[in-house]
Design a protein around this motif. Structure first.
Motif, mmCIF file in Angstrom:
data_model
loop_
_atom_site.group_PDB
_atom_site.id
_atom_site.type_symbol
_atom_site.label_atom_id
_atom_site.label_comp_id
_atom_site.label_asym_id
_atom_site.label_seq_id
_atom_site.Cartn_x
_atom_site.Cartn_y
_atom_site.Cartn_z
ATOM 1 N N GLU A 107 18.522 25.776 -6.937
ATOM 2 C CA GLU A 107 18.390 26.104 -5.506
ATOM 3 C C GLU A 107 19.003 25.013 -4.641
ATOM 4 N N ASN A 120 22.780 25.037 -4.738
ATOM 5 C CA ASN A 120 23.310 26.154 -3.937
ATOM 6 C C ASN A 120 23.224 25.846 -2.451
ATOM 7 N N GLU A 121 22.096 25.234 -2.055
ATOM 8 C CA GLU A 121 21.927 24.890 -0.641
ATOM 9 C C GLU A 121 22.967 23.880 -0.181
#
Ligand code: ADP
Length: 490
Positions: free
Chosen positions: A478, A481-482
């Protein structure tokens, strides 16, 4: 996603240097993450004891002056662990422990020691070591808390950041006069910065600036956002609630494997439980207890501090002894608690035995030989000793707090009927409730089939890093991706 690189920053790492559970986590999580496709390197301070245990070293970065002296970063291997070691003699070449001198007093320059450590972590995160440019920076506890702050004030590209709280009680708070020496800008001395009750809060800074906050069990994650459990950081933690997650610790099931453990008198597993009592006899012998296979034997492996609630067990000792029980305690810490147990051992020879020391191998024998492990903690972020106990067939008797609440299935009527109980829980953590739990435990002990069922349930529980490592893998993905989305916008 695989092939991602993680820079873990930890002030202790098993088996090189350890004062508590943080070391176990820092040592085991990288190996579990490797199975999920992540490459982890851990930045650790170059304490003399740690430097002596490295298999190989190579200098990969240097500082002419790092907060008061020259320093080098070594890429090193120790067994299966890949490390960066901060070799900075002016900060770490000293006798004593990681945080305190031989007299037990904290080093007066801990802010600079761990500030420098964090500065180096931030530098590596930004690419100071060309061969290892991390995708994620994962800081552990206050000692690593400033790394995310340095990245913030430096500006520019950076990896995603996470910080894990192993124990919110340790916060690393220092004088605001050190701001400049730590290389932080004047504007950092603000609520929206490193300022904490007028000083510099290392953990506070980490909690404020990291992209994600994890702590070591789901229940502890809920406790620390309350005024009762938040140790003055609950407000900040509530404001970061969307980014806070509890991921329970595991244990390294190669280090803790009763089937292969050479530190036991006799190896055993769930299908060879009959071999386990040889360890109980060895434990009784080692602690000068009466050799008695029938006496319920209660073990403790613990730091001796108020947190661990072992004073409650002292209060319950008359009950335990009246029921024919024995106690084997391995622990070190506060003088008054040691004195209390020493007096009990003197008053009850053959029934109460103590070793006031830190002894990794004796910890294994207690786990493999005791009938019960008692953990009456007033608070417990995760707790590792109950996980070891489950795997080694010693049934945990635990206060229903933090990770102890999450990892033990209480032997209540429903759980006993369904044959799923793995231990005994009590709440709140006081002597009356512990006494009631001890009575329940002894009643089960006197019903050998029920006791064996509970022991086996524990031994078959999954206490490994397999599930938590997958949760960390999800969190890291996550974060990456951020950051990618952020870079796309920039
Ligand atoms: P904490 O980190 O609060 O001390 P944990 O249960 O999370 O508590 O981790 C404690 C770790 O340290 C466990 O691996 C435990 O076996 C070990 N330990 C604690 N005290 C001793 C001791 N006196 N001798 C050997 N090992 C110990």
């Amino acid at each position: 996603m695989s092939g991602l690189k993680v820079l873990s920053i930890a002030s202790e790492i098993f088996p090189l240097i350890k004062t508590g559970g943080l070391a176990d986590v820092a040592g085991a999580l990288p190996l579990a993450l490797a199975r999920e496709g992540f490459t982890t390197r851990t930045l650790a301070p170059g304490y003399p004891g740690l430097l002596a245990k490295l298999d190989s070293t190579e200098r990969v970065h240097s500082y002419n002056s790092l907060m008061g002296g020259p320093a080098r970063v070594l890429a090193a291997k120790a067994g299966a662990l890949d490390l960066f070691v901060l070799d900075a003699p002016h900060l770490f070449a000293r006798p004593g422990g990681p945080y305190a001198g031989p007299d037990g007093a904290d080093w007066p320059d801990n802010a600079i020691r761990f500030g420098a450590f964090c500065r180096v972590g931030a530098d590596i995160a930004k690419g100071a070591v060309a061969s290892f440019s991390p995708d994620i920076l994962h800081a552990h506890d206050w000692q690593a808390g400033l790394a995310a702050a340095y990245l913030h004030y430096d500006g520019g590209p950076r990896p995603g950041t996470a910080i894990t709280i192993h124990n919110l009680a340790f916060q690393g708070v220092f004088s605001s006069l050190l701001l400049e020496e730590l290389g932080l800008p004047p504007e950092a001395m603000a609520t929206e910065g490193v300022e904490y009750f007028g000083g510099i809060g290392f953990l506070k800074a980490g909690l404020y600036f990291s992209d994600r906050i994890t702590t070591v069990s789901p229940t502890y994650a809920r406790e620390i956002v309350t005024p009762e459990g938040g140790v003055a950081l609950d407000g900040l933690l509530r404001s970061r609630g969307a980014d806070l997650v509890g991921i329970r610790n595991g244990i390294d099931d190669d280090v803790w494997n009763p089937a292969t453990d050479e530190l036991l008198a006799q190896a055993f597993d769930a299908t060879h439980l009959a071999q386990r009592p040889a360890n109980k006899a060895a434990l009784q012998k080692r602690f000068d207890l009466d050799i008695d296979g029938d006496a319920p034997l209660f073990g403790l492996v613990t730091r001796m501090t108020a947190q661990k609630g072992i004073d409650l067990l002292l209060e319950c000792l008359p009950l335990l002894l009246a029921e024919g029980g024995q106690v084997a305690l391995l622990g070190s810490g506060e003088r008054a608690l040691q004195d209390g147990f020493a007096a009990a051992a003197l008053a009850h020879p053959g029934r109460v035995g103590c070793a006031f020391t830190y002894d990794e191998s004796l910890a294994h024998l207690i786990q493999g030989g005791a009938d019960f492990i008692v953990i009456p903690s007033r608070f417990e972020p995760c707790g590792l000793t109950q996980l070891c106990a489950l795997r080694y067939g010693s049934t945990p008797i635990v206060a229903r707090v933090g990770g102890l609440a999450d990892t033990i299935i209480d032997a209540n009527d429903a759980a006993l009927a369904a044959q799923v109980a793995t231990g005994v829980q009590f709440a709140p953590p006081d002597a009356d409730q512990l006494a009631a739990a001890l009575r329940r435990a002894i009643a089960i002990y006197r019903d050998p089939p029920a006791m064996e069922r509970m022991r086996l349930n524990g031994m078959r529980s999954d206490v490994s890093w397999r599930i938590p490592a997958r949760q960390f893998a999800g969190l890291y993905n996550e974060l990456v991706n951020e950051r990618a989305a952020f870079a796309g916008l920039a």
